[in-house]
Scaffold this active site. Sequence first.
Site, mmCIF file in Angstrom:
data_model
loop_
_atom_site.group_PDB
_atom_site.id
_atom_site.type_symbol
_atom_site.label_atom_id
_atom_site.label_comp_id
_atom_site.label_asym_id
_atom_site.label_seq_id
_atom_site.Cartn_x
_atom_site.Cartn_y
_atom_site.Cartn_z
ATOM 1 C CE LYS A 94 -4.084 -2.403 2.407
ATOM 2 N NZ LYS A 94 -4.530 -1.555 1.945
ATOM 3 C CG HIS A 95 -0.091 4.528 -2.743
ATOM 4 N ND1 HIS A 95 1.007 4.653 -3.185
ATOM 5 C CD2 HIS A 95 -1.090 3.873 -2.912
ATOM 6 C CE1 HIS A 95 0.257 4.730 -4.489
ATOM 7 N NE2 HIS A 95 -0.872 4.270 -4.640
ATOM 8 C CB ALA A 96 4.121 6.074 2.380
#
Length: 645
Positions: free
Chosen positions: A282-284
């Site tokens: 997932k995106h940071a």
Amino acid sequence: MSASWIMLLSKFLFFAVAFCTVHAVDAPTGNVDVESPHVSTGFSQSTRHLPKDSSLTSSRHDAFGYHSIKYDTAFLYVVNNVPDNIAVWGQSKECYKCKLIKLAEVSGNTTKLLYLDTWWELTLALTHSNLPVYNSSSICCKLLTKHFGENSNYSLFVNENKSATDNSDVCVYSKNREPDNANIPIYVAIGVYALIAVVYGILNFAYTNGVFNSVFNWCVTERVVNSDLGSPPSRQPVTNNASFSKDPTKPRRLKSLDTFRGISIVVMIFVNHGGGGYWFFKHARWNGLTVADLVFPWFVFIMGTSMSLSFSSMVRHNVSRWAIVKKIIRRTIILFGLGIMLDGKTDLSTFRVPGVLQRFAISYLVVASLHLTSAKPKIEDYRISNKYHLMFRDLVDYWHEWLVVIGLMVVYVCLVFFLPVPGCPTGYLGPGGPLVMHQPGNVENCTGGATGYIDRWILGEKHLYSHPTCMKVYHTTLNYDPEGILGSIPSIFITFLGLQAGKILLLHQYHGSRIKRLLIWTLITGGPALLLCEVSQEEGWIPISKNLWSLSFVLAMAGTSFLLLTFCYIMVDMKQWWSGVPFFFAGMNPITLYCGHEVLMDYFPFSWDPVYGTHAELLAMSLLCASIWSALAYYMYRINFFVKI
């Protein structure tokens, strides 16, 4: 057996194994009580796993509200043995320099179960319910900092202190159950795909070397006739060598570019589909780098690389500049329009203007227009007499392009660090929000600093992304768009660096010269990125942040892009150790795969309502989606169907 049957057999093998792992791995069992009166005897042995029943739906989340409790969850029993109510406070390491938030209250002489996140290290504190957690004097127990494990089971006993000199309570922490290995589904998936690769390699080798035909001919009865009358003269074998083409003057296509592009689009489909629920897919949340943060910059970079080769081809074939201008405008409009349509909203008052394809369109428009002014066909080496010009002509001949791009980056840096933002510290790069402790001043309404301020000022807050990744962790309330206006300048910069990679491939003909220059650019871009962020997530002069498209992020992504392109070039085009399968086919139709998966992502067989909701099932779903689109890309390649804009 044809190559298409080989691919179908391999896909079927994966589907069968992937669905079997859903039922075999990562399924919770056991029973727990959510809240009950305290029973002092044998408590630590009474708690095991989550119950596998209908009462635990995907709508139930951990105490921080990060994700479903069906995965990445630890279970902490807070046993209050004192008559007073106590409050449990906590915060995750991902929330940088944040205040502790109140997770639950536990009544006197009772037990309460907390579902804790296992993504990051957590800090827990306990106070009496009528006291806020402002300083260490209000905390009744020592702070507990721990990275909990998935499906692990813990107990925290709060006992009354009998000491006459110390009024604080006594807390006893114990582990009831060891954590599970949450990465087992990933290991299973790697094994499955490795098996597919081996089977495909063996079958493909047998097919290309005529093993199947030999076996078939040996089995048929014609061999008896041939033994008596003699075999007819065999036909000339058909060669699969890519170097033989109908047009000997046509340059051979660099398969490494399509392979790189295919890797980007397949990984993008996988992470957009959830990546199995793993945090590193997932995106940071704000700063930092995950797998999901790589694919967008990679795709932008390879767009610039392809641009250099396509423009050179058009100029070499005497395509007029005006025709190229019309192509640039047409492609920009189509990309931007597709991005608007994929957003899917019809309420113009909250319509999101920025987006992924919109960012592609802007980056392409600027870099393509800039390169059009200096694009030229390949220059033969013998026409250049100066050896230094010959060595650095990919820079010298395009010096004015560098002036424009560096000027844009100077404007970007000045706006980010020196633009006054009302109510916010100048040069602020953080997520803001009510949880962030910032000295001096309050940063609650400072999400994104100057980057967010410019978007809200020009586009309006209602026309930005309403669920930024920082919202759950930092409790932000402002809309923020990671594909906003100011962030388009770093996107243009990485597109231009991709254009530079294309110039290297175009102007330097020897493998060694190309590889050496690509590796040098890996160091030129990656080195400063490590220096700016000081090889850390939060510390450093400019942290790596995909949300901001910070300077360190863009340089780091350019470095990885140069490195991955070098790897693909060596493996696919230079040594020919790898054909680029299966990513090569996806790289031939990237826009079709991207738009198709965005539209059909929520439909079967690409996804379904999770039965167990575990990592194994979610990972199988994400891999299945990426695999189906890869198979469709292969089919489109076989029928010669390519969508170009």
